[in-house]
Every structure is written in C-alpha cells, then in structure tokens.
Motif scaffolding. Structure first.
Motif, PDB file in Angstrom:
ATOM      1  N   ASP A  53      -3.806  -8.863   5.513  1.00  0.00           N
ATOM      2  CA  ASP A  53      -3.895  -9.026   4.065  1.00  0.00           C
ATOM      3  C   ASP A  53      -2.573  -9.528   3.490  1.00  0.00           C
ATOM      4  O   ASP A  53      -2.559 -10.384   2.595  1.00  0.00           O
ATOM      5  CB  ASP A  53      -4.282  -7.691   3.429  1.00  0.00           C
ATOM      6  N   ARG A 110      -2.128 -13.044   1.436  1.00  0.00           N
ATOM      7  CA  ARG A 110      -1.551 -13.088   0.099  1.00  0.00           C
ATOM      8  C   ARG A 110      -0.370 -14.053   0.044  1.00  0.00           C
ATOM      9  O   ARG A 110      -0.187 -14.765  -0.947  1.00  0.00           O
ATOM     10  CB  ARG A 110      -1.108 -11.688  -0.325  1.00  0.00           C
ATOM     11  N   ASN A 134      -9.211 -12.200  -4.136  1.00  0.00           N
ATOM     12  CA  ASN A 134      -7.919 -12.878  -3.998  1.00  0.00           C
ATOM     13  C   ASN A 134      -7.138 -12.995  -5.304  1.00  0.00           C
ATOM     14  O   ASN A 134      -6.049 -13.579  -5.308  1.00  0.00           O
ATOM     15  CB  ASN A 134      -8.131 -14.285  -3.415  1.00  0.00           C
ATOM     16  N   ALA A 157      -3.397 -12.152  -5.385  1.00  0.00           N
ATOM     17  CA  ALA A 157      -2.472 -12.970  -4.608  1.00  0.00           C
ATOM     18  C   ALA A 157      -2.005 -14.213  -5.357  1.00  0.00           C
ATOM     19  O   ALA A 157      -1.032 -14.847  -4.942  1.00  0.00           O
ATOM     20  CB  ALA A 157      -3.127 -13.397  -3.293  1.00  0.00           C
TER      21      ALA A 157
END
Length: 206
Positions: A20, A24, A44, A47
């Motif tokens: 993860d 990101r 998302n 991010a």
C-alpha cells in the motif's frame, strides 16, 4: 533511462502495508486533470496530490454511488462517469494523467482500454498502473496462474492472473519512467507478482 527494479526471480515479497505504501508513492506523482479508471469505491483518494482535479470511471452502479459520496468527502465535486474503460465518453486529450489499480487484469480487452487511455491523454501525459501480472513464462507459478485463471475470472471480478500487462503497456506505446516488480501474499496460491508502472504517452498523438 527508466528506473526498473528488481530483476525477475528476485522479487521482494511485500505485506499489505508495504505494498500500500508503494502504491501511494506511485499515485502521488500525478498532477492536474487525472482520470481514474475502474475507480471502485475510491480507495486511492488518500494517495492523490492536493492539486489533482479528479474524474472517476466506474462501471458498477453500486460502487459508483458510493464512489460519488467519497469523492465529495475528498473535495472532488464531479459526478463519476459510468461505463467501461474500453469506451470512455470524453473528448480526446482531456486528461494529464490516467491511473488504475488492479483493473487491466479484469477488463475484457486490455488493448482497447489502453488505446482509449492514449486517446484521452494529452500528448506526453502520464500513466500509473498497479496490476496483478503473470509470472515469467516457463515457471511453475505461471502454470499455476494459468490453471487458476478460469476460477479467478468467475469468482474474483474477472481477474486474469496470467496477463502480461507490462508487454501490453509497451505495445500500446507507453514509455516507462519507473517500473517496480514485487510479490504480494495471496491465498491459496502463494505469493503473486504485482507490477507498478509509471510511464508516459507519446509526446505526439498517433
């Protein structure tokens, strides 16, 4: 020169948190007008850079409804687009970047999707994809993926475990800026390869 790491056969095994973090980092590089294909429920958003003008594309009505709510919570006011990525209802050169996570493994026609991605990008626009991919040809893992793919297509939202997505991205004309290949833990098939691809469209449309 594009940054590529690491070589096949020496792929690091990442847990969910580490993967993860890498995702990101890749998605945080895009700026401007950004289209996210297969945006799901908006996993998302956290991010993305603050200057991103986000548009989502999601074919599933239930997910799209939740996506719209989460988009507003993150300050994105536009309504997510309906439909699949094989035909995106926007004009040519509408976006500075296109992103997706675990989408190209599940679409019916990856080449058609990537052709549409090229069309909607400005010349030289950016693509960032994170994807399940096939292990190298001739390996036991690739044979296992090939055997398991009919089940994963049926039960895992159309996921094809054995696709060579990196080759498809190159064939579509996207030039790599940075490529990472890692493995993620998966049950019951064991560690599965994942591709993180940051690249650019051709500088001139074609």
């Amino acid at each position: 020169m594009p940054r590529t790491r690491p070589a096949a056969g020496r792929l690091p095994l990442l847990d969910d948190d580490a993967l993860d973090e890498r995702e990101r980092a890749f998605f945080g590089r895009v700026h401007g007008r950004v289209l996210e294909i297969g945006a799901g429920r908006g996993e998302n958003f956290g991010a993305l850079a603050l200057d991103v003008a986000w548009t989502g594309l999601e074919p599933d009505p239930e997910r799209r409804e939740e996506l719209a709510i989460r988009a507003r919570e993150w300050g994105h006011q536009g309504q997510p687009l309906a439909g699949g990525a094989e035909r995106i209802d926007v004009p040519d050169a509408s976006f500075d970047a296109v992103i997706a996570s675990y989408v190209l493994c599940s679409v019916d026609d990856p080449a058609a999707v990537l052709a549409e991605v090229r069309r909607v990008l400005v010349p030289g626009g950016r693509v960032v994809f994170v994807e399940h991919v096939g292990a190298p040809e001739g390996t036991l893992k690739r044979a296992v993926q090939r055997a398991a793919t009919p089940c994963s297509v049926r039960w895992c939202h159309g996921c094809h475990l054995d696709r060579d997505t990196e080759a498809a991205l190159h064939a579509a004309g996207f030039a790599p800026v940075e490529v990472e290949r890692v493995r993620m833990r998966s049950m019951p098939l064991g560690a599965m390869p994942v591709l993180l691809f940051d690249g650019t469209a051709p500088a001139l449309a074609g």
